[in-house]
Design a protein around this motif. Structure first.
Motif, PDB file in Angstrom:
ATOM      1  N   MET A   1       0.983  -1.226   0.132  1.00  0.00           N
ATOM      2  CA  MET A   1      -0.145  -0.082   0.051  1.00  0.00           C
ATOM      3  C   MET A   1       0.877   1.173  -0.035  1.00  0.00           C
ATOM      4  O   MET A   1       2.139   1.053   0.667  1.00  0.00           O
ATOM      5  N   ILE A   2       0.433   2.202  -0.661  1.00  0.00           N
ATOM      6  CA  ILE A   2       1.219   3.774  -0.490  1.00  0.00           C
ATOM      7  C   ILE A   2       0.206   4.608   0.206  1.00  0.00           C
ATOM      8  O   ILE A   2      -0.827   4.883  -0.172  1.00  0.00           O
ATOM      9  N   PHE A   3       1.051   5.167   1.386  1.00  0.00           N
ATOM     10  CA  PHE A   3       0.104   6.068   2.488  1.00  0.00           C
ATOM     11  C   PHE A   3       0.834   7.328   2.127  1.00  0.00           C
ATOM     12  O   PHE A   3       2.072   7.602   1.865  1.00  0.00           O
ATOM     13  N   THR A   4      -0.248   8.188   1.964  1.00  0.00           N
ATOM     14  CA  THR A   4       0.326   9.733   1.638  1.00  0.00           C
ATOM     15  C   THR A   4      -0.593  10.478   2.773  1.00  0.00           C
ATOM     16  O   THR A   4      -1.864  10.380   2.723  1.00  0.00           O
ATOM     17  N   GLU A   5       0.187  10.976   3.672  1.00  0.00           N
ATOM     18  CA  GLU A   5      -0.594  11.711   4.694  1.00  0.00           C
ATOM     19  C   GLU A   5      -1.027  13.056   4.226  1.00  0.00           C
ATOM     20  O   GLU A   5      -0.316  13.827   3.390  1.00  0.00           O
ATOM     21  N   THR A   6      -2.130  13.674   4.661  1.00  0.00           N
ATOM     22  CA  THR A   6      -2.925  14.837   3.926  1.00  0.00           C
ATOM     23  C   THR A   6      -2.299  16.037   5.052  1.00  0.00           C
ATOM     24  O   THR A   6      -1.617  15.595   5.753  1.00  0.00           O
ATOM     25  N   LYS A   7      -2.766  17.204   4.712  1.00  0.00           N
ATOM     26  CA  LYS A   7      -2.604  18.353   5.547  1.00  0.00           C
ATOM     27  C   LYS A   7      -2.901  18.175   7.149  1.00  0.00           C
ATOM     28  O   LYS A   7      -2.682  19.042   7.745  1.00  0.00           O
ATOM     29  N   LEU A   8      -3.988  17.146   6.938  1.00  0.00           N
ATOM     30  CA  LEU A   8      -4.438  16.994   8.328  1.00  0.00           C
ATOM     31  C   LEU A   8      -3.901  15.869   9.132  1.00  0.00           C
ATOM     32  O   LEU A   8      -4.049  14.945   8.563  1.00  0.00           O
ATOM     33  N   LYS A   9      -3.112  16.144   9.992  1.00  0.00           N
ATOM     34  CA  LYS A   9      -2.337  14.952  10.660  1.00  0.00           C
ATOM     35  C   LYS A   9      -2.954  13.979  10.984  1.00  0.00           C
ATOM     36  O   LYS A   9      -4.027  14.033  11.549  1.00  0.00           O
ATOM     37  N   GLY A  10      -2.518  12.814  10.591  1.00  0.00           N
ATOM     38  CA  GLY A  10      -3.148  11.310  11.001  1.00  0.00           C
ATOM     39  C   GLY A  10      -4.165  10.823   9.891  1.00  0.00           C
ATOM     40  O   GLY A  10      -4.511   9.735  10.038  1.00  0.00           O
ATOM     41  N   ALA A  11      -4.477  11.957   8.838  1.00  0.00           N
ATOM     42  CA  ALA A  11      -5.606  11.392   7.875  1.00  0.00           C
ATOM     43  C   ALA A  11      -4.821  11.060   6.712  1.00  0.00           C
ATOM     44  O   ALA A  11      -3.735  11.679   6.073  1.00  0.00           O
ATOM     45  N   PHE A  12      -4.909   9.979   6.372  1.00  0.00           N
ATOM     46  CA  PHE A  12      -3.919   9.235   4.812  1.00  0.00           C
ATOM     47  C   PHE A  12      -4.792   9.135   3.654  1.00  0.00           C
ATOM     48  O   PHE A  12      -6.198   8.572   3.875  1.00  0.00           O
ATOM     49  N   ILE A  13      -4.340   9.307   2.409  1.00  0.00           N
ATOM     50  CA  ILE A  13      -5.043   8.609   1.413  1.00  0.00           C
ATOM     51  C   ILE A  13      -3.913   7.503   1.195  1.00  0.00           C
ATOM     52  O   ILE A  13      -2.718   7.369   1.200  1.00  0.00           O
ATOM     53  N   ILE A  14      -4.906   6.321   0.861  1.00  0.00           N
ATOM     54  CA  ILE A  14      -3.836   5.117   0.785  1.00  0.00           C
ATOM     55  C   ILE A  14      -4.422   4.383  -0.676  1.00  0.00           C
ATOM     56  O   ILE A  14      -5.448   4.118  -0.782  1.00  0.00           O
ATOM     57  N   ASP A  15      -3.469   4.472  -1.359  1.00  0.00           N
ATOM     58  CA  ASP A  15      -3.477   3.879  -2.804  1.00  0.00           C
ATOM     59  C   ASP A  15      -2.935   2.401  -2.677  1.00  0.00           C
ATOM     60  O   ASP A  15      -1.996   2.182  -1.913  1.00  0.00           O
ATOM     61  N   LEU A  16      -3.427   1.474  -3.787  1.00  0.00           N
ATOM     62  CA  LEU A  16      -3.248   0.448  -3.818  1.00  0.00           C
ATOM     63  C   LEU A  16      -1.865  -0.062  -4.445  1.00  0.00           C
ATOM     64  O   LEU A  16      -1.664   1.017  -5.566  1.00  0.00           O
ATOM     65  N   GLU A  17      -0.819  -0.840  -4.056  1.00  0.00           N
ATOM     66  CA  GLU A  17       0.413  -0.914  -4.845  1.00  0.00           C
ATOM     67  C   GLU A  17       0.029  -2.491  -5.533  1.00  0.00           C
ATOM     68  O   GLU A  17       0.088  -3.372  -5.123  1.00  0.00           O
ATOM     69  N   ARG A  18      -0.316  -2.182  -6.798  1.00  0.00           N
ATOM     70  CA  ARG A  18      -0.734  -3.319  -7.753  1.00  0.00           C
ATOM     71  C   ARG A  18       0.134  -4.040  -8.145  1.00  0.00           C
ATOM     72  O   ARG A  18       1.132  -3.627  -8.716  1.00  0.00           O
ATOM     73  N   ARG A  19       0.247  -5.296  -8.407  1.00  0.00           N
ATOM     74  CA  ARG A  19       1.031  -6.230  -8.914  1.00  0.00           C
ATOM     75  C   ARG A  19       0.392  -6.868 -10.149  1.00  0.00           C
ATOM     76  O   ARG A  19      -0.876  -7.900  -9.948  1.00  0.00           O
ATOM     77  N   THR A  20       0.368  -6.597 -11.304  1.00  0.00           N
ATOM     78  CA  THR A  20      -0.086  -6.778 -12.536  1.00  0.00           C
ATOM     79  C   THR A  20       0.465  -7.848 -13.206  1.00  0.00           C
ATOM     80  O   THR A  20       1.588  -7.945 -13.334  1.00  0.00           O
ATOM     81  N   ASP A  21      -0.482  -8.623 -13.794  1.00  0.00           N
ATOM     82  CA  ASP A  21      -0.064  -9.503 -15.030  1.00  0.00           C
ATOM     83  C   ASP A  21      -1.143  -9.724 -15.963  1.00  0.00           C
ATOM     84  O   ASP A  21      -2.134  -9.040 -15.908  1.00  0.00           O
ATOM     85  N   GLU A  22      -1.146 -10.709 -16.659  1.00  0.00           N
ATOM     86  CA  GLU A  22      -2.273 -11.121 -17.817  1.00  0.00           C
ATOM     87  C   GLU A  22      -3.607 -11.384 -17.229  1.00  0.00           C
ATOM     88  O   GLU A  22      -4.501 -11.115 -18.001  1.00  0.00           O
ATOM     89  N   ARG A  23      -3.722 -11.588 -15.806  1.00  0.00           N
ATOM     90  CA  ARG A  23      -4.931 -12.025 -15.108  1.00  0.00           C
ATOM     91  C   ARG A  23      -5.783 -10.676 -14.686  1.00  0.00           C
ATOM     92  O   ARG A  23      -6.731 -10.645 -14.629  1.00  0.00           O
ATOM     93  N   GLY A  24      -4.687  -9.548 -14.591  1.00  0.00           N
ATOM     94  CA  GLY A  24      -5.145  -8.446 -13.925  1.00  0.00           C
ATOM     95  C   GLY A  24      -4.497  -7.810 -13.071  1.00  0.00           C
ATOM     96  O   GLY A  24      -3.088  -7.515 -13.452  1.00  0.00           O
ATOM     97  N   PHE A  25      -4.793  -7.758 -11.677  1.00  0.00           N
ATOM     98  CA  PHE A  25      -3.819  -7.181 -10.656  1.00  0.00           C
ATOM     99  C   PHE A  25      -4.196  -7.916  -9.227  1.00  0.00           C
ATOM    100  O   PHE A  25      -5.474  -8.433  -9.083  1.00  0.00           O
TER     101      PHE A  25
END
Length: 192
Positions: A1-25
């Motif tokens: 997962m990719i954690f990005t803290e926002t300007k509000l301390k303790g609040a995070f946007i969390i993006d998926l760290e995708r592992r992709t192949d021919e099936r999808g991710f």
């Protein structure tokens, strides 16, 4: 997962760290170790889903007072939402500031909402579903809310409100509840 803290301390946007192949991710969407490493509460007391039939549906701005304050991990699983959180921690430098994040079925981004924050969102498409994991059990006697259109908060919703619950419409303006809000949201004094 990719954690990005926002300007509000303790609040995070969390993006998926995708592992992709021919099936999808494949991607991890929650891990207690990773949450703990980022200082987040890695507890899930309840898991909730909400379905919104009409775009423009607005849910919020909800919170629970301590000692039942909730952390939330919110993700849009179908459709799209604009998610807004407001810092209600009286001791915070960002008290009453907010952020908004678009979450949708394509980006699969999640928003981590810390305890003592108000949370709400608006459906941007018909038939939009959300999923959220909550760090505390629902406590009706501890729940509270802010008006979605309170001028002090300055929240910008992208669509006219099409559907909203009577309970959410009845939340009182901040000017009427702020003293009690600050008192109840203050951190508990440390034990002697």
């Amino acid at each position: 997962m990719i954690f990005t803290e926002t300007k509000l301390k303790g609040a995070f946007i969390i993006d998926l760290e995708r592992r992709t192949d021919e099936r999808g991710f494949f991607a991890r969407s929650f891990c207690q170790h990773e949450f703990r490493e980022h200082g987040l509460k890695p507890v899930i007391a309840q898991a909730n889903v909400a379905s919104n039939r009409k775009k423009g549906t607005l849910r919020g701005m909800h919170f629970q007072f301590p000692p039942a304050a909730e952390s939330k991990l919110v993700r849009c699983t179908r459709g799209a939402i604009l998610d807004i959180i407001v810092d209600l921690r009286p001791e915070s430098q960002t008290y009453l500031e907010h952020i908004s994040v678009e979450l949708d079925e394509d980006n699969m981004t999640a928003l981590y909402v810390p305890e003592r924050f108000a949370h709400g969102y608006q459906a941007l498409r018909d038939n939009t579903d959300t999923s959220y994991q909550v760090g505390e059990f629902y406590a009706p006697t501890a729940e509270g809310g802010l008006r979605y259109d309170d001028p002090r908060l300055g929240l910008k919703w992208p669509l006219p409100v099409s559907v909203m619950s009577p309970k959410d419409q009845a939340f009182r303006p901040l000017r009427e509840i702020e003293d009690a809000l600050k008192r109840r949201m203050s951190p508990a004094p440390a034990p002697a």
